[in-house]
Structure formats: structure tokens, C-alpha cells
Design an enzyme around this catalytic site. Structure first.
Site, PDB file in Angstrom:
ATOM      1  CE  LYS A  63      -3.946  -2.211   2.078  1.00 36.50           C
ATOM      2  NZ  LYS A  63      -5.023  -2.196   3.039  1.00 36.50           N
ATOM      3  CG  ASN A  84      -7.692   1.012  -0.318  1.00 32.15           C
ATOM      4  OD1 ASN A  84      -7.876   2.170  -0.662  1.00 32.15           O
ATOM      5  ND2 ASN A  84      -8.677   0.218   0.032  1.00 32.15           N
TER       6      ASN A  84
HETATM    7  P1  NDP Z   1       1.444  -4.009   7.903  1.00 32.46           P
HETATM    8  O1  NDP Z   1       2.356  -5.071   7.448  1.00 32.46           O
HETATM    9  O2  NDP Z   1       1.573  -2.620   7.367  1.00 32.46           O
HETATM   10  O3  NDP Z   1       1.540  -3.874   9.545  1.00 32.46           O
HETATM   11  C1  NDP Z   1       1.559  -4.981  10.357  1.00 32.46           C
HETATM   12  C2  NDP Z   1       1.568  -4.576  11.862  1.00 32.46           C
HETATM   13  O4  NDP Z   1       1.326  -5.768  12.596  1.00 32.46           O
HETATM   14  C3  NDP Z   1       2.882  -4.003  12.378  1.00 32.46           C
HETATM   15  O5  NDP Z   1       2.588  -2.995  13.335  1.00 32.46           O
HETATM   16  C4  NDP Z   1       3.551  -5.206  13.065  1.00 32.46           C
HETATM   17  O6  NDP Z   1       4.377  -4.845  14.183  1.00 32.46           O
HETATM   18  C5  NDP Z   1       2.343  -5.936  13.587  1.00 32.46           C
HETATM   19  N1  NDP Z   1       2.537  -7.376  13.753  1.00 32.46           N
HETATM   20  C6  NDP Z   1       2.742  -8.301  12.776  1.00 32.46           C
HETATM   21  N2  NDP Z   1       2.792  -9.542  13.327  1.00 32.46           N
HETATM   22  C7  NDP Z   1       2.611  -9.391  14.657  1.00 32.46           C
HETATM   23  C8  NDP Z   1       2.555 -10.292  15.742  1.00 32.46           C
HETATM   24  N3  NDP Z   1       2.710 -11.610  15.578  1.00 32.46           N
HETATM   25  N4  NDP Z   1       2.329  -9.800  16.980  1.00 32.46           N
HETATM   26  C9  NDP Z   1       2.152  -8.474  17.167  1.00 32.46           C
HETATM   27  N5  NDP Z   1       2.198  -7.553  16.192  1.00 32.46           N
HETATM   28  C10 NDP Z   1       2.430  -8.012  14.942  1.00 32.46           C
HETATM   29  O7  NDP Z   1      -0.022  -4.575   7.640  1.00 32.46           O
HETATM   30  P2  NDP Z   1      -1.376  -3.814   7.229  1.00 32.46           P
HETATM   31  O8  NDP Z   1      -1.583  -2.658   8.140  1.00 32.46           O
HETATM   32  O9  NDP Z   1      -1.413  -3.558   5.766  1.00 32.46           O
HETATM   33  O10 NDP Z   1      -2.485  -4.951   7.518  1.00 32.46           O
HETATM   34  C11 NDP Z   1      -2.715  -5.411   8.829  1.00 32.46           C
HETATM   35  C12 NDP Z   1      -3.906  -6.367   8.885  1.00 32.46           C
HETATM   36  O11 NDP Z   1      -5.115  -5.702   8.543  1.00 32.46           O
HETATM   37  C13 NDP Z   1      -3.759  -7.563   7.937  1.00 32.46           C
HETATM   38  O12 NDP Z   1      -4.149  -8.720   8.655  1.00 32.46           O
HETATM   39  C14 NDP Z   1      -4.760  -7.256   6.832  1.00 32.46           C
HETATM   40  O13 NDP Z   1      -5.276  -8.437   6.270  1.00 32.46           O
HETATM   41  C15 NDP Z   1      -5.843  -6.494   7.601  1.00 32.46           C
HETATM   42  N6  NDP Z   1      -6.647  -5.587   6.734  1.00 32.46           N
HETATM   43  C16 NDP Z   1      -7.988  -5.809   6.583  1.00 32.46           C
HETATM   44  C17 NDP Z   1      -8.776  -4.967   5.791  1.00 32.46           C
HETATM   45  C18 NDP Z   1     -10.230  -5.224   5.643  1.00 32.46           C
HETATM   46  O14 NDP Z   1     -10.842  -4.683   4.716  1.00 32.46           O
HETATM   47  N7  NDP Z   1     -10.856  -5.968   6.527  1.00 32.46           N
HETATM   48  C19 NDP Z   1      -8.197  -3.809   5.076  1.00 32.46           C
HETATM   49  C20 NDP Z   1      -6.787  -3.631   5.343  1.00 32.46           C
HETATM   50  C21 NDP Z   1      -6.045  -4.519   6.120  1.00 32.46           C
HETATM   51  P3  NDP Z   1       5.950  -4.423  14.011  1.00 32.46           P
HETATM   52  O15 NDP Z   1       5.956  -2.965  13.649  1.00 32.46           O
HETATM   53  O16 NDP Z   1       6.525  -4.693  15.364  1.00 32.46           O
HETATM   54  O17 NDP Z   1       6.529  -5.299  12.941  1.00 32.46           O
END
Ligand code: NDP
Length: 263
Positions: A63, A84
Site C-alpha cells: 500500500k 489501496n
Molecule cells: P502491515 O504489514 O503494514 O503492519 C503490520 C503490523 O502488525 C505491524 O505494526 C507489526 O508490528 C504488527 N505485527 C505483525 N505480526 C505481529 C505479531 N505476531 N504480533 C504483534 N504484532 C504483529 O499490515 P497492514 O496494516 O497492511 O495490515 C494489517 C492487517 O489488517 C492484515 O491482517 C490485513 O489483512 C488487515 N486488513 C484488513 C482490511 C479489511 O478490509 N478488513 C483492510 C486492510 C487490512 P511491528 O511494527 O513490530 O513489525
């Protein structure tokens, strides 16, 4: 026939092709929507034009790359640097963000939300936090690591890592991490989560189509919760309106997109 697509890595789980094709088919709009597994976000623009796409959605992890690939950014996407939805406007790539308004649509039924804890600090967290602040809601962000929190310091009220977090009362707690997507992890340590949820009215997860461990905990504590399906629907309806350039009625798009959820 116009061609649309979703770009992501992974992308095979995405329900977007089903949602958009259900609208196109039922409303006799001559278009088709497919999925494209893109590993390298820097190839987004070239791939988009090579396939002669009219528009596309972009999901994890591209994104921010999508924002950089555009010639012009419109509306809320300018606030957050996260795109998006992209539209081909006479050879010019125009980027939008429909995730944040999609989420506001999803939580319409949650009343009196004045302060929110956002768990996670990725692209979705960024979009939602800025959107909440537009409505003057108090926002705290809790993330596993410090790095990405830097982007939030001037936007939200407080940022915390697991170590620095102190418990307080929230109207809504939202999981925007991918914890629980393809594993059974909580988005933060269970002891923190247990205490936070004891003082929370509503819970929402951006992950859709499954009861994540986070939502299961909310359910066990009899808290009103929802998964990311309505957010998915909300962002999809807004994206589809952009794809068809307002040539279809929003109520009709919503009706058939919702219908696709039961297919
Ligand atoms: P990003 O990759 O940009 O961000 C991921 C975040 O999750 C980071 O803050 C990361 O922390 C954290 N993280 C990842 N794994 C873990 C873990 N095991 N424990 C704790 N924290 C964790 O992802 P997005 O923001 O693009 O997407 C996030 C979620 O939202 C996805 O699951 C996606 O499918 C969902 N989504 C759903 C939508 C919908 O329409 N329903 C729309 C958009 C997204 P750190 O900084 O420490 O790495």
C-alpha cells in the site's frame, strides 16, 4: 471489457475478486476483476499498465509502494501516504484510500466512541488512526516494536510498546496487526489484553473471515465485537464506485457486494 485486479503478497486469500465480480455481473457492467500475486512493489506501476488495467486494489504489503507509484493522490490518502485503490485516468495513475472510510462504515453501530486503542502500527493503523483523529476521537497506539511508532508521534495522543503501556479505559480496541491472520497469536501479550478488555465497550479486528484469538477473548468476556468483514465491504463499495466512475448506484453496489459474502 474493462479489467480490474487486486495486487498483494499473499493474495490468494483475497475476497475482492468475488465481491467486485458479483457487482459487475449482476449490474451488467462489462468488466472483470482478477488477482495478481506481486512480490516486488516497485513493479506495481509497470505491471498495471502492461496488463492494461482500468483500476486496482492494493493489499499487504504494497500500500505504501502504491502511494509512490501514483501520478496524483486524491483525498484522505494524502494524509496517510497509504493507497489501496488506484484508477487509470487517461494514462494517469490516481490513488485513493478507501480503507479508513470503510472502517468508519463498519463501526457505525458502535455508539459514543470517544477514545480508541489501536493495536499495531502498520499501514492500516496509520489510515485508521488519522481518520479517527479527524473525528476528534482520542487515539492511543500500541505496537510490538518502537520503529514504526515514530510516524504516529505527531498524529495520535499516545504511543506505546508492550513495555511502556499502562492500562486505561477505552471505548473501542482495534486489532490492525496481522497476528491471528495465519497463526494463533494475540496482537500483544495476553496479560495486557486481558486487562485492557476488562475496561472496553467494543472490539474490532481488521482480519476477516475468522474468529481470531483476539476476538475469541472478547467473545469470552461478552464484549460486542466484529471482525473485518464490514470493513472489507465498506472499502470495497467505495472502491467499486471509483472503478465505475459513479455509473452504478451505491445501494446496488452494496447489495450485490454483500450478496457475494454468502457465495
Ligand atoms: P502491515 O504489514 O503494514 O503492519 C503490520 C503490523 O502488525 C505491524 O505494526 C507489526 O508490528 C504488527 N505485527 C505483525 N505480526 C505481529 C505479531 N505476531 N504480533 C504483534 N504484532 C504483529 O499490515 P497492514 O496494516 O497492511 O495490515 C494489517 C492487517 O489488517 C492484515 O491482517 C490485513 O489483512 C488487515 N486488513 C484488513 C482490511 C479489511 O478490509 N478488513 C483492510 C486492510 C487490512 P511491528 O511494527 O513490530 O513489525
Amino acid at each position: 471489457m474493462e479489467l480490474f485486479a487486486i495486487f498483494g503478497d499473499p493474495v490468494s486469500h483475497s475476497r475482492s475478486p468475488l465481491m467486485h465480480n458479483c457487482v459487475f455481473k449482476n449490474l451488467n457492467y462489462k468488466a472483470c476483476y482478477t488477482r495478481i500475486h506481486l512480490k516486488d512493489g516497485s513493479q506495481l506501476r509497470d505491471t498495471f499498465f502492461a496488463l492494461k488495467l482500468s483500476g486496482a486494489n492494493i493489499t499487504v504489503p504494497h500500500k505504501e509502494a502504491a502511494f509512490n507509484a501514483c501520478d496524483e493522490i486524491r483525498g484522505f490518502a494524502n494524509e496517510v501516504g497509504v493507497v489501496n485503490t488506484i484508477i487509470n485516468e487517461h494514462g494517469k495513475l490516481v490513488g485513493y484510500n478507501t480503507d479508513a472510510d470503510g472502517f468508519m462504515y463498519a463501526i457505525e453501530e458502535f455508539k459514543n466512541i470517544q477514545n480508541i486503542l489501536v493495536i499495531g502500527a502498520g499501514g492500516t493503523a496509520k489510515a485508521l488512526s488519522s481518520r479517527f483523529k479527524q473525528d476528534n476521537i482520542e487515539v492511543d497506539v500500541l505496537n510490538r516494536s518502537e520503529g514504526r511508532l515514530q510516524d504516529f508521534k505527531n498524529v495520535v495522543d499516545n504511543t506505546y510498546t508492550w513495555d511502556s503501556f499502562t492500562i486505561k479505559k477505552y471505548d473501542l480496541v482495534v486489532n490492525t496487526t496481522s497476528a491471528g491472520l495465519s497463526d494463533d497469536n494475540y496482537p500483544c501479550p495476553q496479560d495486557i489484553l486481558e486487562k485492557v478488555l476488562e475496561n472496553t465497550s467494543y472490539v474490532a479486528d481488521a482480519i476477516y473471515g475468522k474468529l481470531t484469538p483476539f476476538l475469541k477473548l472478547a467473545s469470552d468476556k461478552n464484549i460486542t465485537y466484529k471482525d473485518g468483514s464490514d470493513m472489507l465491504l465498506g472499502q470495497g463499495v467505495l472502491a467499486n464506485e471509483l472503478f465505475v466512475n459513479k455509473k452504478l448506484k451505491k445501494e446496488e453496489i452494496q447489495k450485490y457486494m454483500k450478496k457475494s459474502f454468502s457465495l
